[in-house]
Write an enzyme that holds these catalytic residues in place. Structure first.
Site, PDB file in Angstrom:
ATOM      1  N   THR A 180      -7.034  -4.680   0.828  1.00  0.00           N
ATOM      2  CA  THR A 180      -5.792  -5.005   1.555  1.00  0.00           C
ATOM      3  C   THR A 180      -6.002  -6.183   2.504  1.00  0.00           C
ATOM      4  OG1 THR A 180      -5.022  -2.733   1.410  1.00  0.00           O
ATOM      5  CG2 THR A 180      -4.035  -4.074   3.126  1.00  0.00           C
ATOM      6  N   ASP A 228       0.855  -1.200   0.000  1.00  0.00           N
ATOM      7  CA  ASP A 228       0.000   0.000   0.000  1.00  0.00           C
ATOM      8  C   ASP A 228       0.887   1.244   0.000  1.00  0.00           C
ATOM      9  OD1 ASP A 228      -3.075  -0.872   1.041  1.00  0.00           O
ATOM     10  OD2 ASP A 228      -1.487  -2.213   1.705  1.00  0.00           O
TER      11      ASP A 228
HETATM   12 MG    MG Z   1      -6.728   0.707   0.203  1.00  0.00          MG
END
Ligand code: MG
Ligand code: AMP
Ligand code: MG
Length: 337
Positions: free
Chosen positions: A122, A51
């Site tokens: 995620t 990320d």
């Molecule tokens: Mg995200």
């Protein structure tokens, strides 16, 4: 086409290449096995090294080429010097060749807002990594750890992962790019991994085959990891023939445009503007609709609240039917902005 491409076409063309680069980063970190997981608000709200790197790559690459646009990324990161190898300078030639819809041909950089979700899904990304890790351990059992999970679980979870770059003007989502880094994972070694879908109002959407759910079947897709009573009550109120629980806002819009689901129903706060901007633009470009649970549009101006507090309701067709089925309890609990 005469003259140089419009700013917004250059931006979409760059966002396409930048999303592909981010997809490469997402694959690389998964294969390294070193995810560097950080809990943000809790165990269901995670950030990984992928990320962080993907957002740095996307934001630095776009702001280098388009210094005056406003870019809002999901992750809160310290502003630091970005490694040169994270910068993507490519553009999609195919997008540059297209004529800009006249209503957007004069847009200026400073009027454009870009919403970035470096990894949508995620949670599923980390779960898939764990499955793959268990599998590796199963092949070397003397190293211990838990019981391995079936390999197919990991494959399925990886399909939930997307990179989202949404482009807004005048508060509306006008264009979007979705990269799905692990698309084709099932086909195994030797196949090209990943795909990129994009769309723009007035142009249409590309990189996938538009399909509708056959017949009048109501197939509702909803969250698999952020559910609560309001969410399940609302799904039930749609009287679905089938419920598909998958991760990611991007992935759920893919379900809609590829004929796997008829409605995305999430009657809860939790989704943010970076989750819905790119998916909404692609969905709207093919005649679909994304709103809150009241049927009201979200706005994507630079100063809006990030949280989509009144939930997400998205459909390819028959939006009014789904809005009409939302229970009073949901409407009372989730107020429009
Ligand atoms: Mg995200
Ligand atoms: P989901 O459908 O649960 O995969 O959620 C779609 C997107 O909204 C993902 O980016 C999630 O991280 C985000 N999201 C939804 N609900 C929550 C929540 N309760 N907390 C944090 N993020 C959420
Ligand atoms: Mg997200």
């Amino acid at each position: 086409m005469s003259g140089s491409p419009a700013v917004v076409m250059r931006l979409v063309a760059s966002a396409y290449a930048v999303a592909e680069k981010a997809g490469t980063i997402v694959r690389k970190v998964l294969h390294s096995g070193e995810l560097g997981i950080v809990e943000k608000t809790g165990a269901n709200d995670l950030q990984t090294l992928a990320d962080r790197l993907a957002q740095q790559s996307i934001c630095a690459s776009l702001s280098k080429r388009f210094p005056k646009i406003t870019i809002i990324g999901e992750e809160d990161l310290p502003s630091e010097e970005i490694q040169e190898d994270l910068i993507e300078t490519g553009q999609s030639e195919e997008i540059l060749q297209r004529s800009c819809p006249p209503e957007y041909s004069q847009l200026k950089e400073e009027e454009i807002v870009v919403w970035v979700d470096p990894i949508d899904g995620t949670k599923e990304y980390t779960e898939a990594s764990r499955c793959l890790h268990f599998q590796a351990v199963a092949q070397a059992p003397h190293k211990g750890l838990d019981t391995p999970q079936p390999h197919s679980t990991a494959l399925w979870l990886l399909d939930n992962v997307t990179v989202l770059i949404g482009i807004a003007h005048g508060g509306r989502a006008i264009a979007g790019v979705i990269n799905q880094p692990f698309y084709n994972y099932k086909l195994g070694a030797g196949t090209q991994l990943g795909r990129t879908m994009w769309g723009m109002l007035g142009l249409g959407a590309f990189g996938f085959q538009l399909q509708e759910v056959p017949g009048d079947r109501r197939i509702v897709t909803t969250t698999r990891s952020h559910s609560n009573k309001l969410v399940t009550d609302c799904v039930d109120a749609m009287e679905p023939h089938e419920v598909v629980r998958v991760g990611g806002a991007g992935n759920k819009i893919i379900q809609l445009v590829e004929g796997k689901a008829s409605a995305y129903v999430f009657a809860s706060p939790g989704c943010k503007k970076w989750d819905t901007c790119a998916p909404e633009a692609i969905l709207h470009a093919v005649g679909g609709k994304l709103t809150d649970m009241h049927g009201n549009a979200y706005r994507y101006d630079a100063n809006v609240k990030h949280m989509n507090s009144a939930g997400v309701l998205a459909t390819l067709r028959n939006h009014e039917y789904y809005v009409s089925r939302v229970p009073q309890s949901v409407l009372q609990a989730l107020k429009s902005d």
